[in-house]
Design a protein around this motif. Structure first.
Motif, short mmCIF file in Angstrom:
data_model
loop_
_atom_site.label_atom_id
_atom_site.label_comp_id
_atom_site.label_asym_id
_atom_site.label_seq_id
_atom_site.Cartn_x
_atom_site.Cartn_y
_atom_site.Cartn_z
N UNK A 294 58.27 -38.67 8.10
CA UNK A 294 57.62 -37.39 8.33
C UNK A 294 56.91 -36.86 7.10
N UNK A 295 57.56 -37.03 5.94
CA UNK A 295 56.92 -36.59 4.70
C UNK A 295 55.64 -37.36 4.43
N UNK A 296 55.65 -38.66 4.73
CA UNK A 296 54.45 -39.47 4.54
C UNK A 296 53.34 -39.03 5.49
N UNK A 297 53.68 -38.69 6.74
CA UNK A 297 52.69 -38.20 7.70
C UNK A 297 51.99 -36.97 7.14
N UNK A 298 52.77 -36.04 6.62
CA UNK A 298 52.20 -34.78 6.11
C UNK A 298 51.30 -35.03 4.90
N UNK A 299 51.71 -35.91 4.00
CA UNK A 299 50.91 -36.17 2.81
C UNK A 299 49.61 -36.91 3.15
N UNK A 300 49.67 -37.87 4.05
CA UNK A 300 48.47 -38.59 4.44
C UNK A 300 47.49 -37.66 5.13
N UNK A 301 47.99 -36.84 6.03
CA UNK A 301 47.12 -35.88 6.72
C UNK A 301 46.47 -34.92 5.72
N UNK A 302 47.25 -34.48 4.75
CA UNK A 302 46.73 -33.55 3.75
C UNK A 302 45.63 -34.18 2.91
N UNK A 303 45.82 -35.45 2.53
CA UNK A 303 44.82 -36.14 1.72
C UNK A 303 43.50 -36.27 2.48
N UNK A 304 43.56 -36.65 3.77
CA UNK A 304 42.35 -36.81 4.57
C UNK A 304 41.73 -35.45 4.88
#
Length: 651
Positions: A69-79
């Motif tokens: 879940x943390x990775x989902x949030x960080x990837x979405x934030x970067x894009x």
């Protein structure tokens, strides 16, 4: 300046009324390329493509969360950062969305809202939206192509999310879910993406993105590190060539500064800001060379770390500004004191330190060899040293290195793989196709600091010199025990508040500190060839005389008259309520000295001709020491107390 073409106006979102602003912007950006080989050798190509294509830039530098879940949030934030940039640019231009891009813009805003919602969720709740990073990127890709045209995709720090998966503790399900999510995202970005014109990924470590029939393919890797003997052949001659005639070498030569570029920067700095530096050009250039030179990039040697060089010149100018009176001594001091570990502060060494902790013995031994060979070169007589611009420091064999990702999947330590990690991270450089070395003073200080933190448990500041070669030994000969006492207390400050520890507990921990000090060369003879790997014998709770002394040292090396100098240490604990009572602390230290004499602990170094006794009182965060030094003619002669051993020892 020629009029901008309609395509460029469409890309930037400007009309004819904005031509002057566009022209000014183009002129400013183009000035960065005025002296470039690209513009000189291929002016037609430059004119055809310069500022003609939109760019989608995504950085994954923050994608370090250790849950799905943390990775989902960080990837979405970067894009999302990249997507919002393009929407803001469109708003700033005050141009409407093209009719054929309206649906794409609406879809992008919808996915951005969804990404914002995901960002407020807990990691557990966000984990169910693993498809959102790919959906968000797809919406961004379609919008940019339909609004601005085919774009250039730049992905920076692409290896960060993959490294995060490889290091640290993960739940197995989370790891598998995140791995699948990353593979899908990169496939969507680079394999089936018809919206982009070209794509470029940059990162420190090589990560495999190809999985049995899926994932990005047709990827061409460009390595700044030579991978074969032919890459190294004639590197000295190649470094004298102005450019490398195209191909991979042309690209590798563009990275890091060469000596000519550094000299030009120094001259410009001297002419425009501090004319007095002209008198100190040689010493300034020598300082920069010692600290920041020594890298091999491709077939080019003598490369300088650009961030560190620029930071050094900025720091030097700042130090000169702060000095009211610039005499010869203060300028020289500013030149040398401005050299710090600039580059190593910009990133994390966790990837390397994790391997230290996992394979402590093997990794420590390997790095002792690297630092030892660096020191061996450093302390050669000046006439025997080769200039760093001509050859790097001493080196050790690399062997057959494995891919970083595959190395982390196993528990077996591999010299080649560990050195490859350090090499790719920039903490080592190539000397030949199969050897690596520490390139310069900035990196050897970084390694020493890393070892100190792992072995001693403390960080060394840039100005710390207590562990320099021979420094601690010289102080002992001078009958000054304070540096040794400070080292022991600082290294194990967590213990001093616990009064249930006994003297021998401190002796055990102190032994580790002294071993580390010996490892760094602090107990080496100043004229010893090697600054590292001193043959220092350290004993704690050693039976001697009428009891057991807390700690005894034999300092042995061929230059240091093997086993002729010994140190005996007796610890005394100070009650926490009396740590500020200096008279009491000194009395406790002297009690340690009396115990050494009364218990005949000198028998544990019976083969020494010179010795130092230290009574070390340890309290809450501080130490008080008292000492005596002795000399005798031979092993059968009586001990005679003297003021100092330095007159006969340092020569």
């Amino acid at each position: 300046m020629r009029r901008q073409d309609p395509h460029l106006q469409r890309v930037l979102g400007h009309d004819d009324d904005s031509n002057s602003a566009i022209t000014l912007s183009r002129a400013k950006r183009e000035s960065f390329f005025n002296e470039s080989l690209l513009k000189k050798l291929h002016p037609e190509f430059f004119d055809e493509h310069f500022m003609k294509h939109p760019v989608v830039f995504i950085s994954f530098d923050s994608c370090k969360r250790r849950s799905s879940g943390g990775m989902v949030k960080r990837l979405c934030n970067a894009i999302a950062r990249s997507a919002q940039h393009h929407l803001d640019e469109l708003k700033h231009s005050k141009k409407p969305v093209r009719s054929d891009a309206l649906d794409a813009e609406k879809s992008l805003r919808t996915y951005l809202e969804k990404a914002e919602q995901i960002g407020t969720m807990s990691d557990n709740d966000a984990a169910q939206f693993s498809e959102q990073p790919s959906f968000l990127f797809g919406a961004l890709s379609r919008f940019v192509r339909q609004q601005f045209g085919g774009y250039i995709l730049l992905v920076d720090e692409y290896d960060i999310p993959f490294l995060t998966l490889l290091e640290g503790t993960w739940d197995e399900v989370d790891r598998d879910d995140s791995s699948t999510m990353l593979e899908t995202l990169f496939q969507d970005m680079f394999k089936g993406n018809s919206d982009k014109l070209k794509g470029l990924m940059t990162g420190v470590f090589e990560m495999s993105l190809l999985k049995v029939g899926s994932g990005p393919n047709n990827i061409k890797d460009i390595f700044l590190i030579p991978t074969s003997t032919t890459d190294i052949t004639s590197s000295l001659q190649a470094s004298q060539v102005r450019h490398s005639r195209g191909g991979i070498d042309a690209l590798s030569d563009a990275f890091l500064f060469n000596a000519t570029e550094v000299r030009l920067m120094l001259v410009k700095c001297t002419e425009e800001q501090y004319t007095q530096l002209a008198e100190y050009y040689d010493v300034t250039m020598a300082t920069i060379r010692e600290f920041y030179n020594g890298y091999y990039i491709g077939r080019f040697c003598g490369k300088y770390n650009p961030w560190s060089v620029c930071s050094y010149l900025e720091k030097l100018c700042e130090n000169l500004r702060l000095q009211a009176e610039l005499n010869q001594e203060s300028v020289t001091s500013a030149i040398k004191s401005s050299a710090e570990r600039f580059w190593v502060r910009t990133g994390s060494t966790k990837l390397i330190t994790n391997q230290f902790k996992k394979h402590y013995t093997e990794a420590t031994c390997l790095l002792q060899m690297l630092i030892g060979e660096y020191e061996e070169h450093r302390y050669l007589p000046v006439e025997e040293q080769l200039a760093p611009s001509d050859t790097p420091r001493a080196s050790i064999k690399l062997g057959n290195a494995k891919l970083v990702a595959s190395y982390f999947e196993g528990d077996q330590f591999s010299d080649a793989a560990f050195l490859s990690i350090c090499l790719q991270a920039g903490y080592l450089t190539r000397r030949t196709a199969r050897t690596v070395c520490i390139p310069n003073e900035e990196l050897v200080l970084a390694w020493r600091n890393m070892l100190a933190e792992l072995v001693l448990g403390v960080k060394l500041s840039d100005t710390t010199r207590e562990l320099e070669k021979g420094k601690l030994l010289m102080e002992l000969w001078r009958n000054n025990p304070k540096p040794l006492g400070d080292l022991i207390v600082q290294s194990h400050s967590a213990l001093v508040g616990h009064m249930n520890f006994r003297e021998k507990d401190f002796a055990n921990h102190a032994a580790n500190s002294v071993k580390a000090a010996a490892m760094f060369g602090a107990l080496s003879h100043p004229r010893a060839k090697l600054g590292m790997l001193t043959d220092t014998l350290i004993h704690h709770e050693l039976a001697a005389g009428d009891g057991r002394c807390n700690m005894a040292l034999h300092l042995a090396s061929t230059t240091n008259r093997a086993k002729q100098f010994g140190v005996i240490i007796e610890f005394k604990l100070i009650e926490s309520t009396r740590c500020n009572d200096m008279a009491h602390c000194l009395e406790r230290a002297r009690a340690g000295l009396r115990q050494i004499e009364e218990k005949n602990y000198r028998n544990c170094i019976s083969d020494c001709l010179e010795r130092m006794d230290i009574g070390l009182a340890i309290g809450s965060g501080a130490a008080t020491a008292d000492s005596k030094v002795y000399r005798r003619a031979n092993v059968n002669s009586p001990w005679l107390q003297v003021e100092s051993l330095l007159p006969t020892r340092a020569g």
